[in-house]
Design a protein around this motif. Structure first.
Motif: not given
Length: 108
Positions: A28-32, A42-47, A50-52, A59-64
């Motif tokens: 999705l972010v075109n990175r390795s 280790g992150m999940g959900g909202k954090m 937001e970090t990505l 402007n991506i969502s967790e649902e995506q």
């Protein structure tokens, strides 16, 4: 008294869901995968989202992320299950122990 065992899907029933998620995010972010893993492991959900979005100006969502992950898991049959799972479930059933899959995820 009823007996019950609760299983978490990610990392217990399916052993490689984190690996699949990192692959989806990297795509999705075109990175390795290594770069993404170093950033969000280790992150999940909202954090995680937001970090990505902040790091990569997205402007991506967790649902995506979750929809793409499920699409890949269904299409490619790449889930690795714990080899002891089936015998363990059979033993639970034989002993009349109920079981269910649960999650700590905030998504429905």
């Amino acid at each position: 008294m009823d007996k019950m065992v609760l299983f978490d899907f990610d990392g217990v029933i399916a052993l490689n869901t984190e690996e699949i998620t990192m692959s989806v995010i990297a795509n999705l972010v075109n990175r390795s995968v290594n770069e993404v893993s170093d950033l969000v492991m280790g992150m999940g959900g909202k954090m995680l989202v937001e970090t990505l979005n902040k790091t990569y100006n997205l402007n991506i969502s967790e649902e995506q992320i979750m929809c793409k992950r499920m699409e890949i898991m269904k299409k490619d049959s790449i889930l690795k299950k714990d080899p002891s799972l089936i015998p363990f479930l059979e033993m639970l059933r034989f002993n009349n122990v109920k079981y269910a899959i649960v999650t700590s995820s905030s998504r429905p």
